[in-house]
Write an enzyme that holds these catalytic residues in place. Structure first.
Site, PDB file in Angstrom:
ATOM      1  N   ASP A 126      -3.329   1.663  -3.660  1.00  0.00           N
ATOM      2  CA  ASP A 126      -3.696   2.991  -4.168  1.00  0.00           C
ATOM      3  C   ASP A 126      -3.641   3.024  -5.705  1.00  0.00           C
ATOM      4  O   ASP A 126      -4.554   3.532  -6.357  1.00  0.00           O
ATOM      5  CB  ASP A 126      -2.791   4.078  -3.555  1.00  0.00           C
ATOM      6  CG  ASP A 126      -1.320   3.735  -3.637  1.00  0.00           C
ATOM      7  OD1 ASP A 126      -0.964   2.546  -3.464  1.00  0.00           O
ATOM      8  OD2 ASP A 126      -0.496   4.626  -3.887  1.00  0.00           O
TER       9      ASP A 126
ATOM     10  N   VAL B 110       0.859  -1.183   0.000  1.00  0.00           N
ATOM     11  CA  VAL B 110       0.000   0.000   0.000  1.00  0.00           C
ATOM     12  C   VAL B 110       0.893   1.230   0.000  1.00  0.00           C
ATOM     13  O   VAL B 110       1.877   1.284   0.738  1.00  0.00           O
ATOM     14  CB  VAL B 110      -1.006   0.038   1.155  1.00  0.00           C
ATOM     15  CG1 VAL B 110      -0.400   0.352   2.499  1.00  0.00           C
ATOM     16  CG2 VAL B 110      -2.117   1.032   0.845  1.00  0.00           C
ATOM     17  N   ASP B 111       0.531   2.149  -0.859  1.00  0.00           N
ATOM     18  CA  ASP B 111       1.271   3.388  -1.028  1.00  0.00           C
ATOM     19  C   ASP B 111       2.768   3.102  -1.122  1.00  0.00           C
ATOM     20  O   ASP B 111       3.493   3.512  -0.224  1.00  0.00           O
ATOM     21  CB  ASP B 111       0.940   4.343   0.127  1.00  0.00           C
ATOM     22  CG  ASP B 111       1.290   5.781  -0.226  1.00  0.00           C
ATOM     23  OD1 ASP B 111       1.752   6.032  -1.355  1.00  0.00           O
ATOM     24  OD2 ASP B 111       1.123   6.648   0.640  1.00  0.00           O
ATOM     25  N   PRO B 112       3.190   2.426  -2.174  1.00  0.00           N
ATOM     26  CA  PRO B 112       2.460   2.148  -3.414  1.00  0.00           C
ATOM     27  C   PRO B 112       1.840   0.750  -3.448  1.00  0.00           C
ATOM     28  O   PRO B 112       2.371  -0.182  -2.862  1.00  0.00           O
ATOM     29  CB  PRO B 112       3.576   2.219  -4.457  1.00  0.00           C
ATOM     30  CG  PRO B 112       4.784   1.680  -3.745  1.00  0.00           C
ATOM     31  CD  PRO B 112       4.626   2.088  -2.311  1.00  0.00           C
TER      32      PRO B 112
END
Ligand SMILES: *[C@@H]1O[C@H](CO)[C@@H](O)[C@H](O)[C@H]1NC(C)=O
Ligand SMILES: *[C@@H]1O[C@H](CO)[C@@H](O)[C@H](O)[C@H]1NC(C)=O
Length: 449
Positions: free
Chosen positions: A131, A126-128
């Site tokens: 997202d 997540v993030d990256p």
């Protein structure tokens, strides 16, 4: 089904949700590698069909040998090692998965990976990661309808859940605080109304502003490094505003800003903070940093007020109370770690860890300003809010480790099969990834306003 051999490099806190996911399939045989064998053994002991090994990733021959014995290697070690992992994997035609941003050093292996037929899937935590999946999904839908993305704003934060945000920063550390603090000095760059806007690291906290997502959360956000490549990466040349940012609770930027202003994010070695130096009280450390005449509370407070660029009376009082809460005005000995930054980190880590029963959360929201083919304007949002399980994985560990497991399984199953250095930037890659993480109960709420 033929046995699938998976090598996992790294046993950090995001590893377990990945292991848990992959161990559900009976044909998967997982080797968990850590520099120190007991660490790998501890993680492996909870799962069937796993083996623990000791591996020093700086030993290139040992790394190559280990990778060559597996069908796929997952690299959850610090990103500086990924290029070497990819190089070794190309040699033995082993596929690779990482959760990190594709760095230029990794991208340099794109041709070689393609030539060898090796899949190197990245940016899938997540993030990256998650997202990207939902950014590309809405962008593709709007483009398919003949519409345009006028503006893309995306904010993401890993934070304590509201009831666990009980300290002056409204923030907790689940691992080293150093990286978190240094990230607050990154330069930032983004598009706003067609212009490139830049902030230098020292000004980053001044750019923070309220980000309303749900009324019960006092979020503020500031830009996260360089958002400008996303015009190309997300294929939105028409967008005049593109910003990816970080979420924190209100009050955090001013507090950090003051720590920056008084020089506590400085990692220049200081003799008196060396590990072998004589014991020193926190108020003496603060007095030295401020150049104070003495370490009395009034003298220290006065100097902090002078040096801080935060001027609101209530704000500065709150910050000083927060520094007091940390013990920076006290005679408690500081844990000497060589410099101001690391000495502060030692205190943050001891006072701002998650306590038993406390939980974290991950909040992510994309906001798209859209112009449809017929000229109609609309706002679309994609929102994910996940809470950690105080008895099990944190929200952050789960949202990084589980998508990484899903991606690994999709590569093993031949669903993700395009050779080269990949990131989730096309619906061809993202559709099965979204299906996989939704099957794990992660839901993205998409709304048209
Ligand atoms: C472990 O591997 C064996 C042999 O492939 C398999 O039969 C068994 O189902 C696996 N166990 C689990 C719990 O997946
Ligand atoms: C500390 O220094 C300030 C400024 O020189 C002075 O006004 C104050 O009296 C001193 N306090 C103590 C306790 O020595």
């Amino acid at each position: 089904m033929a046995t699938k051999k998976i090598l996992l490099l790294g046993t950090g806190f995001v590893a377990e949700p990945c292991v848990e996911y992959l161990c559900r399939r009976p044909e998967n045989k997982l080797t968990i590698a850590a520099r120190r064998l007991p660490v790998a053994q501890e993680l492996a002991s909870g799962y069937k069909n796993t083996t623990a090994i000791s591996l020093d990733v700086n030993d290139e021959v040992a790394l190559e040998t280990a990778i060559a014995e597996h069908d796929i290697v997952i690299s959850l070690i610090p990103y500086i090692h990924h290029a070497l992992v990819i190089k070794a994997a190309i040699k033995s035609k082993t596929n690779v998965v990482t959760t990190s941003y594709v760095s230029p050093a990794m991208m340099a292996y794109d041709e070689a990976a393609k030539a060898a037929g090796v899949v190197v899937m990245n940016e899938i935590g997540v993030d990256p990661g998650v997202d990207h999946l939902y950014a590309i999904k809405t962008i593709s839908e709007v483009h398919a309808e003949g519409g345009k993305i006028l503006s893309f704003l995306s904010y993401c934060g890993g934070l304590p859940a509201p009831e666990s945000s009980n300290n002056p920063l409204g923030y907790k550390f689940s691992w080293s605080s150093r990286g978190v603090l240094l990230a607050l000095k990154n330069n930032a760059k983004f598009y706003e109304n067609g212009e490139i806007v830049e902030y230098s690291g020292n000004d980053l906290m001044n750019s923070a502003k309220p980000i309303p997502i749900y009324p019960a959360f006092a979020f503020v956000g500031y830009p996260n490094r360089d958002s400008s490549p996303y015009k190309e990466r997300y294929n939105i040349p028409e967008a005049h505003t593109i910003l990816r940012g970080t979420l924190r609770y209100a009050g955090f930027p001013e507090f950090v800003k003051t720590l920056v202003d008084i020089g506590f994010l400085d990692d220049t070695p200081q003799d008196f903070l060396a590990t072998g130096a004589p014991e020193i009280a926190w108020n003496e450390v603060l007095a030295k940093r401020l150049g104070a005449a003495n370490s009395s509370e009034s003298e220290l407070t006065q100097l902090i007020k002078e040096k801080s660029s935060v001027k609101g009376e209530d704000d500065i009082e709150r910050i000083i109370k927060g520094m007091k809460w940390l013990g920076m005005f006290s005679k408690t000995p500081a844990e000497r770690r060589g410099n101001y930054l690391d000495t502060l980190c030692a205190t943050l880590e001891s006072k701002m860890m998650y306590a038993k029963g406390e939980r974290d959360m991950v909040m992510l929201q994309h906001k798209f300003e859209v112009e449809l083919k017929d000229g109609t304007r609309q706002t679309r949002t994609s929102t994910i809010l996940e809470y950690g399980n105080p008895e099990g994985a944190s929200a952050m560990a789960r949202l990084v480790g589980m998508p990484c497991g899903v991606a690994t399984q999709l590569v093993l199953d031949g669903v993700i099969k395009t050779p080269g250095i990949l990131a989730p930037m096309t619906m061809e890659l993202n559709e099965p990834l979204i299906k996989g993480i939704e099957a794990e109960g992660v839901v993205c709420h998409e709304e048209i306003l």
